[in-house]
Design an enzyme around this catalytic site. Sequence first.
Site, PDB file in Angstrom:
ATOM      1  N   GLY A 150      13.769 -16.445   1.678  1.00  0.00           N
ATOM      2  CA  GLY A 150      13.878 -15.477   0.551  1.00  0.00           C
ATOM      3  C   GLY A 150      13.442 -14.159   1.147  1.00  0.00           C
ATOM      4  N   CYS A 151      13.594 -13.101   0.415  1.00  0.00           N
ATOM      5  CA  CYS A 151      13.537 -11.638   1.362  1.00  0.00           C
ATOM      6  C   CYS A 151      12.062 -11.469   1.126  1.00  0.00           C
ATOM      7  CB  CYS A 151      14.549 -10.741   0.241  1.00  0.00           C
ATOM      8  SG  CYS A 151      14.265 -10.809  -1.295  1.00  0.00           S
ATOM      9  N   TYR A 152      11.431 -11.587   0.202  1.00  0.00           N
ATOM     10  CA  TYR A 152       9.923 -11.287  -0.148  1.00  0.00           C
ATOM     11  C   TYR A 152       9.244 -12.252   0.854  1.00  0.00           C
ATOM     12  CZ  TYR A 152      10.141  -8.118  -4.088  1.00  0.00           C
ATOM     13  OH  TYR A 152      10.147  -7.073  -5.017  1.00  0.00           O
ATOM     14  N   THR A 154      10.374 -13.619   3.616  1.00  0.00           N
ATOM     15  CA  THR A 154      10.473 -13.267   4.871  1.00  0.00           C
ATOM     16  C   THR A 154       9.702 -12.234   5.396  1.00  0.00           C
ATOM     17  OG1 THR A 154      13.048 -13.977   5.001  1.00  0.00           O
ATOM     18  CG2 THR A 154      12.286 -12.346   6.588  1.00  0.00           C
ATOM     19  N   ALA A 155       9.420 -11.044   4.537  1.00  0.00           N
ATOM     20  CA  ALA A 155       8.588  -9.912   4.883  1.00  0.00           C
ATOM     21  C   ALA A 155       7.393 -10.544   5.068  1.00  0.00           C
ATOM     22  CB  ALA A 155       8.795  -8.547   4.065  1.00  0.00           C
TER      23      ALA A 155
END
Length: 347
Positions: A150-152, A154-155
């Site tokens: 997911g995007c969150y 990943t960061a």
Amino acid sequence: MSRLKVGIVGATGYGGAELIRLLSNHPYFHIYSVYSSSQEHVELAEVYPHLAHLTYTLEQIDPVQMAKDIDLVFTATPSGISSKLVPQFVNEGLKVIDLSGDFRLNSEELYKTWYKKEPASQKYVQQSVYGLTEWFNENVQSSTFVANPGCYPTATLLGLAPVVKAQMVKEDSIIIDAKSGLSGAGRALSHVSHYAEINENMKIYKVNEHQHIPEIEQVLKQWNENVQPITFSTHLVPMTRGIMTTIYCTLKGSYTIDELHNLYTNSYQSSPFVRVRKQGTFPSTKEVSGSNYCDLGLTVDARTNRMTIVSVIDNLVKGAAGQAIQNANVMMDFEQQTGLHVLPVYP
């Protein structure tokens, strides 16, 4: 070499559009076909006029025919849809990069609790590998089915990995304050994405309920089984693209910023898409916009012995389509950067 034929399922969403943009410049992947379950037989340019030079027509999803036509499929479909489609692709022998959350969680109960949907069959969850390439490269390389992070997560995970793996932070001290642009909510209209609602406004949402929480915790526990539940808050900000996660954690010892900075630069020296900023400087979302980079900034507060990590990505690229292509590159034994040599769009 001849180019591999790839298909994109869910080509009408923002993630699908980004896959088309990036794959159009890939030397080894050729977009053979694009698919949609909601807009079959529609010209792609009618959905996205900025792609007017492309002549694709959205095709019906037919796993048997797709297996005859293409080598690899990207599924950029909502959670709850991929769980039903992807097993059909896998059974037909297609290589799959799935951008949904349906195959990321190992536990059926966790998936039901956090996604409020019926989980995918464990048979297929166990076949997939988690595609955070910077830390699971060998798993991706030997796989034919990748669950794209997911995007969150990943960061967040790229920001925390070095110190969590080194067991340098107190396991019950991790707090993540995350902010995302509106494209993370998808293209479907809602009151959340209404201009009057988000313009000159900032909203916290899914407080203690965000479905990415168990994904983050699952990976952190792989690196350090003693990690305790995290505090994770998400906010919508009035911009189109980008994620900034500001991460706070208490150090177990008295580490200097020099030691921590060296740890991060050494950890990511072979990771072309992670850029560790010079000491005393911190990244902003615009500095990675449109690119597959994750930029990290670090500091330590000697008064509290807490470390602050700032991690920024483009949610649609490193947080979705770009990372999916990075995983496909690794899966097919290409260089990670292939087709992803895209500088950030600035200003």
